[in-house]
Enzyme design. Sequence first.
Site, PDB file in Angstrom:
ATOM      1  CG  ASP A 103      -3.985 -16.142  10.522  1.00 52.83           C
ATOM      2  OD1 ASP A 103      -4.669 -15.567  11.381  1.00 52.83           O
ATOM      3  OD2 ASP A 103      -4.383 -17.111   9.841  1.00 52.83           O
ATOM      4  CG  ASN A 121      -7.834 -15.449  13.735  1.00 52.97           C
ATOM      5  OD1 ASN A 121      -7.095 -15.397  12.750  1.00 52.97           O
ATOM      6  ND2 ASN A 121      -8.866 -14.655  13.883  1.00 52.97           N
ATOM      7  CG  ASP A 138      -8.656 -15.060   9.967  1.00 52.66           C
ATOM      8  OD1 ASP A 138      -7.404 -14.982   9.893  1.00 52.66           O
ATOM      9  OD2 ASP A 138      -9.363 -14.078  10.296  1.00 52.66           O
ATOM     10  CG  ASP A 149      -4.359 -12.021  13.560  1.00 57.13           C
ATOM     11  OD1 ASP A 149      -3.260 -12.128  14.148  1.00 57.13           O
ATOM     12  OD2 ASP A 149      -5.069 -13.002  13.260  1.00 57.13           O
ATOM     13  CG  ASP A 209      -1.652   8.150   3.578  1.00 54.29           C
ATOM     14  OD1 ASP A 209      -0.812   7.471   2.964  1.00 54.29           O
ATOM     15  OD2 ASP A 209      -2.759   8.462   3.100  1.00 54.29           O
ATOM     16  CD  GLU A 221       2.992   8.859   1.086  1.00 51.52           C
ATOM     17  OE1 GLU A 221       3.098   8.283  -0.004  1.00 51.52           O
ATOM     18  OE2 GLU A 221       1.951   9.444   1.431  1.00 51.52           O
TER      19      GLU A 221
HETATM   20  C1  ACG Z   1      -0.101   7.184   0.048  1.00 50.29           C
HETATM   21  C2  ACG Z   1      -0.147   5.712   0.499  1.00 50.29           C
HETATM   22  C3  ACG Z   1      -0.964   4.926  -0.496  1.00 50.29           C
HETATM   23  C4  ACG Z   1      -2.409   5.363  -0.342  1.00 50.29           C
HETATM   24  C5  ACG Z   1      -2.541   6.817  -0.261  1.00 50.29           C
HETATM   25  C6  ACG Z   1      -3.894   7.341  -0.103  1.00 50.29           C
HETATM   26  C7  ACG Z   1      -1.468   7.666  -0.097  1.00 50.29           C
HETATM   27  O1  ACG Z   1       1.120   5.235   0.713  1.00 50.29           O
HETATM   28  O2  ACG Z   1      -0.862   3.546  -0.372  1.00 50.29           O
HETATM   29  O3  ACG Z   1      -3.176   4.813  -1.440  1.00 50.29           O
HETATM   30  O4  ACG Z   1      -4.238   7.151   1.261  1.00 50.29           O
HETATM   31  C8  ACG Z   1       0.905   9.941  -4.543  1.00 50.29           C
HETATM   32  C9  ACG Z   1       0.639  10.560  -3.192  1.00 50.29           C
HETATM   33  C10 ACG Z   1       1.061   9.642  -2.056  1.00 50.29           C
HETATM   34  C11 ACG Z   1       0.382   8.281  -2.226  1.00 50.29           C
HETATM   35  C12 ACG Z   1       0.788   7.727  -3.578  1.00 50.29           C
HETATM   36  C13 ACG Z   1       0.131   6.375  -3.887  1.00 50.29           C
HETATM   37  N1  ACG Z   1       0.745   7.357  -1.144  1.00 50.29           N
HETATM   38  O5  ACG Z   1       1.305  11.793  -3.105  1.00 50.29           O
HETATM   39  O6  ACG Z   1       0.664  10.220  -0.848  1.00 50.29           O
HETATM   40  O7  ACG Z   1       0.342   8.639  -4.609  1.00 50.29           O
HETATM   41  C14 ACG Z   1       4.577  11.374  -8.074  1.00 50.29           C
HETATM   42  C15 ACG Z   1       3.752  12.359  -7.262  1.00 50.29           C
HETATM   43  C16 ACG Z   1       3.394  11.747  -5.903  1.00 50.29           C
HETATM   44  C17 ACG Z   1       2.654  10.446  -6.122  1.00 50.29           C
HETATM   45  C18 ACG Z   1       3.556   9.497  -6.906  1.00 50.29           C
HETATM   46  C19 ACG Z   1       2.795   8.211  -7.217  1.00 50.29           C
HETATM   47  O8  ACG Z   1       4.482  13.558  -7.054  1.00 50.29           O
HETATM   48  O9  ACG Z   1       2.556  12.656  -5.217  1.00 50.29           O
HETATM   49  O10 ACG Z   1       2.316   9.882  -4.814  1.00 50.29           O
HETATM   50  O11 ACG Z   1       3.916  10.113  -8.162  1.00 50.29           O
HETATM   51  O12 ACG Z   1       3.565   7.385  -8.028  1.00 50.29           O
HETATM   52  C20 ACG Z   1       9.925  11.323  -8.065  1.00 50.29           C
HETATM   53  C21 ACG Z   1       9.223  12.674  -7.936  1.00 50.29           C
HETATM   54  C22 ACG Z   1       7.838  12.463  -7.321  1.00 50.29           C
HETATM   55  C23 ACG Z   1       7.049  11.433  -8.115  1.00 50.29           C
HETATM   56  C24 ACG Z   1       7.865  10.147  -8.158  1.00 50.29           C
HETATM   57  C25 ACG Z   1       7.133   9.026  -8.900  1.00 50.29           C
HETATM   58  O13 ACG Z   1      10.230  10.846  -6.794  1.00 50.29           O
HETATM   59  O14 ACG Z   1       9.994  13.513  -7.083  1.00 50.29           O
HETATM   60  O15 ACG Z   1       7.128  13.676  -7.329  1.00 50.29           O
HETATM   61  O16 ACG Z   1       5.833  11.196  -7.382  1.00 50.29           O
HETATM   62  O17 ACG Z   1       9.126  10.382  -8.759  1.00 50.29           O
HETATM   63  O18 ACG Z   1       6.891   9.397 -10.208  1.00 50.29           O
HETATM   64  C26 ACG Z   1      -4.113   3.837  -1.091  1.00 50.29           C
HETATM   65  C27 ACG Z   1      -4.250   2.816  -2.200  1.00 50.29           C
HETATM   66  C28 ACG Z   1      -4.862   3.437  -3.422  1.00 50.29           C
HETATM   67  C29 ACG Z   1      -6.215   4.010  -3.039  1.00 50.29           C
HETATM   68  C30 ACG Z   1      -6.030   5.005  -1.887  1.00 50.29           C
HETATM   69  C31 ACG Z   1      -7.350   5.527  -1.344  1.00 50.29           C
HETATM   70  O19 ACG Z   1      -2.954   2.283  -2.474  1.00 50.29           O
HETATM   71  O20 ACG Z   1      -5.026   2.434  -4.417  1.00 50.29           O
HETATM   72  O21 ACG Z   1      -6.775   4.665  -4.133  1.00 50.29           O
HETATM   73  O22 ACG Z   1      -5.359   4.386  -0.813  1.00 50.29           O
END
Ligand code: ACG
Length: 454
Positions: free
Chosen positions: A13, A15, A17, A21, A185, A231
């Site tokens: 931070d 400033n 607050d 930032d 993302d 991602e």
């Molecule tokens: C991104 C960001 C995240 C953000 C969003 C939305 C996307 O990093 O902070 O949320 O802008 C899914 C999505 C990712 C997403 C995460 C949170 N991340 O695909 O893009 O959710 C399984 C699914 C994945 C899933 C994951 C979640 O396949 O798709 O990710 O579960 O746990 C092994 C398997 C793999 C499995 C994993 C876990 O690796 O191979 O398939 O993944 O085990 O079981 C943000 C906020 C949210 C808000 C949103 C708008 O954080 O709260 O709602 O923004």
Amino acid sequence: MIGYEIFIRSFADSNDDGIGDFRGIAKKVDYFKMLNIDLIWLTPHFKSPSYHGYDIIDYFDTNSSFGTLEDFRYMVETLHENGIRVVIDLPLNHVSDRHPWFKAAMEGEKPYVDYFLWAQPHFNLLEKRHWDEELLWHNRNGKVYYGVFGGSSPDLNYENPEVVEKSLEIVEFWLKQGVDGFRFDAAKHIYDYDVKEGRFRYDHDKNVIYWQLVMDKARSVKGGNVFAVTEVWDDPEIVDRYAKTIGCSFNFYFTEAIRESMQHGTVYKIVDCFQRTLTKKPYKPSNFTGNHDMHRLAQMLPQEEQRKVFFGLLMTTPGVPFIYYGDELGMKGMYDSTFTEDVIEPFPWYASLSGEGQSFWKAVRFNRAFTGASVEEQLSRENSLLKEVINWTKFRKENEWLENAWIENVTHNTFTIAYTVTDGINGIRVYVNISGHHESHEGVSLKPYEVKIM
Ligand code: ACG
């Protein structure tokens, strides 16, 4: 390159607050240099109503809590002057429900109605996300729209060429503000609903074509020197498809396999991971300690010795490694999809959590004052995790060839793994003991939790 993920609100931070930032980040160049970081990934910095920032109201403006566009440019320039590149998080899959496009669409205004996906009679509106219990479709004032990340972030409709065009404008705008690239993302979600069948289905082919288009645009603005990482949280074979196009992708399996192997005390998952994700590939894998969507490393591996091994593996494997802010200090935190704040706690600069630059935007639950995870405490303790991480990042910096290397000749027993890392010219053989007792591997003797380079 060594990457570092920063959750802006929590980092530094400038400033007083209490909210981290842009100028706060610019003031921490010395810390990045000490840690040998030369690539920073900033979580979303755009105008947004939420603490996490992934639901955007205006792609062309900053979140005023973090600073103005001018502050943003100042931060980028300062980092550049110090040899540190900056990539921004780009959530293009969805917008905030307060974005003017969505508001206009809800009013039935053209062309914005076609920017979103609306229910049709043959769609299954009760379908849930495949990884949890969240609904995909949301009803508001009798209008039902698609939002894979919840009702407050409606998905954009990429079947509409105008939306594709808008997304390219965003890419161009930020590259012109000086950023070096992006973290894309939710890259597999751009096309994830089968309108014909009326059900959820990833269309990886179409997604990859879209990201290629984005990369072409980025390169046309900035030349070849764009760094992008996708991602795609999925099986390694699916991650592969995106990585080939973009050039770099987060290797989720690396994080998961090492954490799991160390918890179970056997290296088998690591072996499987290395053979599936780190052999010779036409791209750079991006191995990482953790991110803001999962339990923190220190929560899963409570022993510092285990985490030192994790960093040893991270810094001796190919590609572009990323450290999640605070993992180098042993910050703790449990992820919970309804309460993600616990893994994005303020970065502890001081033992007392009080002093210049300290963010305090939320009360801490996991990383309280005087519990050892601050920069101050880590630097004053001999053999601390932070000091070990610095040694490893120094090694990495001295061996930049590792970025374009791959892994060969993986051998293992129950507790140890050995692997050769080479780029065809240089080479090292690494021996790792993940157990708390002495072991020997191919005649090499290994102390408990030792990572030895030959
Ligand atoms: C991104 C960001 C995240 C953000 C969003 C939305 C996307 O990093 O902070 O949320 O802008 C899914 C999505 C990712 C997403 C995460 C949170 N991340 O695909 O893009 O959710 C399984 C699914 C994945 C899933 C994951 C979640 O396949 O798709 O990710 O579960 O746990 C092994 C398997 C793999 C499995 C994993 C876990 O690796 O191979 O398939 O993944 O085990 O079981 C943000 C906020 C949210 C808000 C949103 C708008 O954080 O709260 O709602 O923004």
